[in-house]
Design a protein around this motif. Structure first.
Motif, PDB file in Angstrom:
ATOM      1  N   UNK A   1       0.761  -1.272   0.048  1.00  0.00           N
ATOM      2  CA  UNK A   1       0.056   0.097  -0.088  1.00  0.00           C
ATOM      3  C   UNK A   1       0.984   1.177   0.165  1.00  0.00           C
ATOM      4  N   UNK A   2       0.392   2.450  -0.443  1.00  0.00           N
ATOM      5  CA  UNK A   2       1.098   3.500  -0.775  1.00  0.00           C
ATOM      6  C   UNK A   2       1.779   4.114   0.419  1.00  0.00           C
ATOM      7  N   UNK A   3       1.162   4.141   1.549  1.00  0.00           N
ATOM      8  CA  UNK A   3       1.831   4.974   2.884  1.00  0.00           C
ATOM      9  C   UNK A   3       2.895   4.139   3.263  1.00  0.00           C
ATOM     10  N   UNK A   4       3.094   2.752   2.992  1.00  0.00           N
ATOM     11  CA  UNK A   4       3.936   1.942   3.529  1.00  0.00           C
ATOM     12  C   UNK A   4       5.482   2.144   2.458  1.00  0.00           C
ATOM     13  N   UNK A   5       5.208   2.749   1.497  1.00  0.00           N
ATOM     14  CA  UNK A   5       6.309   2.974   0.422  1.00  0.00           C
ATOM     15  C   UNK A   5       7.555   3.727   1.293  1.00  0.00           C
ATOM     16  N   UNK A   6       8.850   3.054   1.022  1.00  0.00           N
ATOM     17  CA  UNK A   6       9.884   4.031   1.699  1.00  0.00           C
ATOM     18  C   UNK A   6       9.857   5.270   0.876  1.00  0.00           C
ATOM     19  N   UNK A   7      10.132   6.360   1.760  1.00  0.00           N
ATOM     20  CA  UNK A   7      10.348   7.665   1.282  1.00  0.00           C
ATOM     21  C   UNK A   7      11.807   8.155   1.088  1.00  0.00           C
ATOM     22  N   UNK A   8      12.574   7.093   1.332  1.00  0.00           N
ATOM     23  CA  UNK A   8      14.179   7.288   1.325  1.00  0.00           C
ATOM     24  C   UNK A   8      14.801   6.208   1.367  1.00  0.00           C
ATOM     25  N   UNK A   9      15.911   5.916   0.338  1.00  0.00           N
ATOM     26  CA  UNK A   9      16.679   4.728   0.311  1.00  0.00           C
ATOM     27  C   UNK A   9      18.418   5.241   0.586  1.00  0.00           C
ATOM     28  N   UNK A  10      18.774   4.275   1.380  1.00  0.00           N
ATOM     29  CA  UNK A  10      20.246   4.685   1.732  1.00  0.00           C
ATOM     30  C   UNK A  10      20.919   3.265   1.391  1.00  0.00           C
ATOM     31  N   UNK A  11      21.847   3.488   0.633  1.00  0.00           N
ATOM     32  CA  UNK A  11      22.704   2.473   0.063  1.00  0.00           C
ATOM     33  C   UNK A  11      23.945   2.231   0.865  1.00  0.00           C
ATOM     34  N   UNK A  12      24.111   1.104   1.605  1.00  0.00           N
ATOM     35  CA  UNK A  12      25.159   0.908   2.619  1.00  0.00           C
ATOM     36  C   UNK A  12      26.104  -0.405   2.188  1.00  0.00           C
ATOM     37  N   UNK A  13      27.346  -0.501   2.957  1.00  0.00           N
ATOM     38  CA  UNK A  13      28.137  -1.544   2.777  1.00  0.00           C
ATOM     39  C   UNK A  13      27.732  -2.848   3.404  1.00  0.00           C
ATOM     40  N   UNK A  14      27.134  -2.519   4.461  1.00  0.00           N
ATOM     41  CA  UNK A  14      26.489  -4.046   5.402  1.00  0.00           C
ATOM     42  C   UNK A  14      25.597  -3.345   6.088  1.00  0.00           C
ATOM     43  N   UNK A  15      24.600  -4.181   6.153  1.00  0.00           N
ATOM     44  CA  UNK A  15      23.388  -4.163   7.284  1.00  0.00           C
ATOM     45  C   UNK A  15      23.965  -4.537   8.697  1.00  0.00           C
ATOM     46  N   UNK A  16      24.164  -3.593   9.635  1.00  0.00           N
ATOM     47  CA  UNK A  16      24.701  -4.221  11.005  1.00  0.00           C
ATOM     48  C   UNK A  16      23.653  -5.173  11.917  1.00  0.00           C
ATOM     49  N   UNK A  17      24.368  -6.114  12.212  1.00  0.00           N
ATOM     50  CA  UNK A  17      23.496  -7.366  13.138  1.00  0.00           C
ATOM     51  C   UNK A  17      24.250  -7.523  14.090  1.00  0.00           C
ATOM     52  N   UNK A  18      23.625  -8.353  15.105  1.00  0.00           N
ATOM     53  CA  UNK A  18      23.978  -8.863  16.330  1.00  0.00           C
ATOM     54  C   UNK A  18      24.672  -9.981  16.160  1.00  0.00           C
ATOM     55  N   UNK A  19      25.607 -10.388  17.031  1.00  0.00           N
ATOM     56  CA  UNK A  19      26.374 -11.819  16.994  1.00  0.00           C
ATOM     57  C   UNK A  19      25.374 -13.034  16.312  1.00  0.00           C
ATOM     58  N   UNK A  20      24.207 -12.946  16.551  1.00  0.00           N
ATOM     59  CA  UNK A  20      23.470 -14.154  16.182  1.00  0.00           C
ATOM     60  C   UNK A  20      22.497 -13.861  14.965  1.00  0.00           C
ATOM     61  N   UNK A  21      22.907 -12.731  14.177  1.00  0.00           N
ATOM     62  CA  UNK A  21      22.269 -12.234  13.045  1.00  0.00           C
ATOM     63  C   UNK A  21      21.040 -11.519  13.070  1.00  0.00           C
ATOM     64  N   UNK A  22      20.713 -11.141  14.066  1.00  0.00           N
ATOM     65  CA  UNK A  22      19.475 -10.103  13.984  1.00  0.00           C
ATOM     66  C   UNK A  22      19.851  -9.001  13.554  1.00  0.00           C
ATOM     67  N   UNK A  23      18.972  -7.991  12.689  1.00  0.00           N
ATOM     68  CA  UNK A  23      19.043  -6.789  12.309  1.00  0.00           C
ATOM     69  C   UNK A  23      19.210  -5.988  13.270  1.00  0.00           C
ATOM     70  N   UNK A  24      19.991  -4.883  13.651  1.00  0.00           N
ATOM     71  CA  UNK A  24      20.224  -4.126  14.676  1.00  0.00           C
ATOM     72  C   UNK A  24      19.470  -2.565  14.114  1.00  0.00           C
ATOM     73  N   UNK A  25      18.394  -2.646  14.095  1.00  0.00           N
ATOM     74  CA  UNK A  25      17.786  -1.312  13.469  1.00  0.00           C
ATOM     75  C   UNK A  25      18.039  -0.216  14.325  1.00  0.00           C
ATOM     76  N   UNK A  26      18.238  -0.194  15.604  1.00  0.00           N
ATOM     77  CA  UNK A  26      18.748   0.893  16.298  1.00  0.00           C
ATOM     78  C   UNK A  26      19.977   1.559  16.068  1.00  0.00           C
ATOM     79  N   UNK A  27      20.917   0.722  15.304  1.00  0.00           N
ATOM     80  CA  UNK A  27      22.238   1.324  14.930  1.00  0.00           C
ATOM     81  C   UNK A  27      21.911   2.111  13.607  1.00  0.00           C
ATOM     82  N   UNK A  28      20.993   1.470  12.820  1.00  0.00           N
ATOM     83  CA  UNK A  28      20.579   2.285  11.651  1.00  0.00           C
ATOM     84  C   UNK A  28      19.989   3.667  12.010  1.00  0.00           C
ATOM     85  N   UNK A  29      19.019   3.588  13.086  1.00  0.00           N
ATOM     86  CA  UNK A  29      18.261   4.710  13.405  1.00  0.00           C
ATOM     87  C   UNK A  29      19.327   5.672  14.150  1.00  0.00           C
TER      88      UNK A  29
END
Length: 521
Positions: free
Chosen positions: A475-503
């Motif tokens: 649905x339209x309101x869920x579309x990303x309004x910005x894209x950021x191209x990164x070298x790597x997605x930060x993750x925890x030692x067991x592979x969980x995405x660390x969204x707080x680091x991105x924020x």
């Protein structure tokens, strides 16, 4: 119910000569491993540890770590496995909070042990000649008297505590999750049943033994007289080598590690046909990776396991590839519900299709009984016999569970609740997207705006990805309004995405002038 010491004895009695554990050049049968476990039991007694005492262990996945885990089950000592990457202050908290009597560590965790006042005040058993130890592991294991106790007799029962895992804390200080031997055995039995494990399965022991997934793999293999191949530090090429060499039959990993296996240059030349069962947990697997794993392994069974340290199995989906995104239905030992997002009552059930918080009944055989020394955390999460997971999701019209994220990860944009997982699943299917994570960043107009962080496998720009989302069923309101191209997605030692680091802006932009792009409405 049997205790865990007797559970291990079952494997020794049934299959004494079966290969039980491998760690590089170390290969032990169940009979041989039982003797080493017996020596460790004797050594723990010589240190003065008694039934109910806690032992902090800061080790990688090595045979000594697995041996100590089983020795504690025989002796009735509570093993407290801690992330070997922990900083001194984290270790200090764990040792103090657990009331540990001793600490076992190795060179990779030596700096944290040296910097922890609490660890320095305890007996310290060191591996590989590490500095600062009270005694070396090899010396400790071989002291006189160890051989006499090599045939360990279980001294614990099913109601003794088995393990205390520390969860991630938003303040950096984790909460202790004590689990009794009956909880652990019930969870391992359910894991065997829900993954259709047969006698003699062989698995990759890569998920850390300070994490519930790693512990479950270790216990499950003993239940089926299987093989546990230790992986001390993740390396996709070495993991593939182990799969081929030992003809491993089942994998239980976080999605990130499957991604790494498929991306490894060695995958194409590795025979992985022995692997017939795939399982994942710890985070949702996006649609793109589900498809790639199915095509690469062609598994007979592909299981999505949703759970936690507190309640090991919440739900199981045994056709993960056929039902992308579904976490299935309640596990063998569990009842689950989805309640309204702002509810504190387990009876305030959300409607079918309505996103809410996932809760699990504490009467289940796998459920814990409360956090260690944390009445505040109990008051927040344990209500009227139910555990409030902090995870968001919904039940579809068929009663299948879909996990959409964490309550804290929910994006609220223009008054709408937006789940990052929905957007990530769609973007993951684009052929130029290697990995993706979606977060909400502050926005003056909308409160939060949807931002997609992309690791590219080949060039694609924001406009093309936006057009891809517009052409999807997003649905339209869920579309990303910005894209950021990164070298790597930060993750925890067991592979969980660390969204707080991105924020928080803790990431590296991909080199190039088009690493960040905003879009209009």
């Amino acid at each position: 119910m049997l205790d865990l010491g007797r559970t291990f004895l079952q494997a020794v009695e049934r299959s004494p000569n079966a290969l039980a554990i491998v760690d590089g050049p170390v290969e032990m049968t169940y009979q041989r491993w039982y003797r080493e476990i017996g020596k460790a039991v004797s050594g723990l007694r010589r240190l003065g540890l008694e039934r109910g005492d806690r032992l902090v262990v800061v080790l990688q996945n090595r045979w000594e770590m697995a041996t100590l885990h089983w020795a504690c089950q025989f002796a009735g000592i509570v093993i407290v496995p801690v992330n070997w990457r922990s900083k001194a202050e984290e270790l200090d908290h764990n040792v103090t909070d657990a009331g540990a009597k001793a600490v076992v560590y190795e060179p990779v965790s030596a700096e944290a042990v040296a910097g922890s006042h609490a660890a320095q005040s305890k007996t310290r058993i060191g591996l590989d000649g590490v500095e600062g130890a009270s005694i070396g592991f090899e010396e400790w294991l071989g002291l006189p008297g160890g051989e006499a106790q090599a045939n360990a007799t279980p001294a614990a029962g099913p109601d003794d505590y088995s393990v205390m895992l520390y969860t991630s804390g938003t303040t950096g200080l984790g909460k202790g999750v004590p689990r009794r031997q009956r909880h652990e055995r019930a969870a391992a039995l359910a894991h065997v049943a829900q993954n259709l494990y047969r006698h003699g399965e062989r698995t990759l022991g890569v998920m850390p033994l300070y994490h519930t997934m790693g512990v479950r793999s270790l216990l499950a293999m003993a239940l089926v007289d299987g093989l546990f191949v230790c992986v001390r530090r993740w390396n996709a090429a070495l993991a593939l080598e182990s799969i081929a060499k030992y003809e491993l039959t089942c994998l239980y990993l976080v999605p990130t590690l499957y991604h790494d296996l498929l991306a490894a240059a060695e995958f194409r030349d590795t025979d992985v046909r022995s692997v017939t069962k795939l399982g994942f947990a710890g985070a949702p697997m996006n649609d793109g990776l589900l498809k790639r794993c199915s095509e690469a392994f062609k598994p007979q069974l592909f299981v999505n396991h949703y759970g936690s340290s507190e309640v090991y199995t919440v739900s199981i989906e045994q056709d993960a590839a056929g039902r992308p995104g579904s976490a299935g239905r309640a596990g063998l030992n569990t009842r689950l519900r989805v309640v309204k997002l702002d509810s504190v009552c387990p009876d305030d059930v959300a409607a079918r299709g309505e996103e809410g918080q996932i809760i699990a009944e504490l009467a289940g055989d796998e459920a814990f009984e409360g956090y260690w020394n944390r009445p505040d955390a109990n008051a927040k999460s344990l209500r009227d016999g139910w555990y409030f997971t902090g995870d968001t999701g919904y039940l579809d019209e068929h009663g299948d569970l879909y996990v959409t994220g964490r309550v804290d990860d929910m994006i609220i944009s223009g008054g709408e609740n937006i789940s990052p997982v929905d957007i990530e699943s769609i973007l993951s299917l684009h052929p130029a997207v290697d990995e993706v994570a979606v977060v909400g960043l502050k926005d003056e107009r909308w409160g939060q705006k949807v931002v997609a962080f992309i690791k590219r496998s080949r060039y694609v720009d924001a406009a093309a990805l936006d057009e891809y989302c517009r052409a999807s069923d997003l649905v339209n309101f869920k579309r990303p309004r910005e894209y950021v191209f990164v070298d790597a997605i930060p993750k925890s030692p067991v592979g969980k995405i660390l969204r707080r680091k991105l924020s928080a802006g803790e990431y590296e932009l991909e080199a190039g002038s088009s690493a960040r792009a905003s879009l209009g409405g």
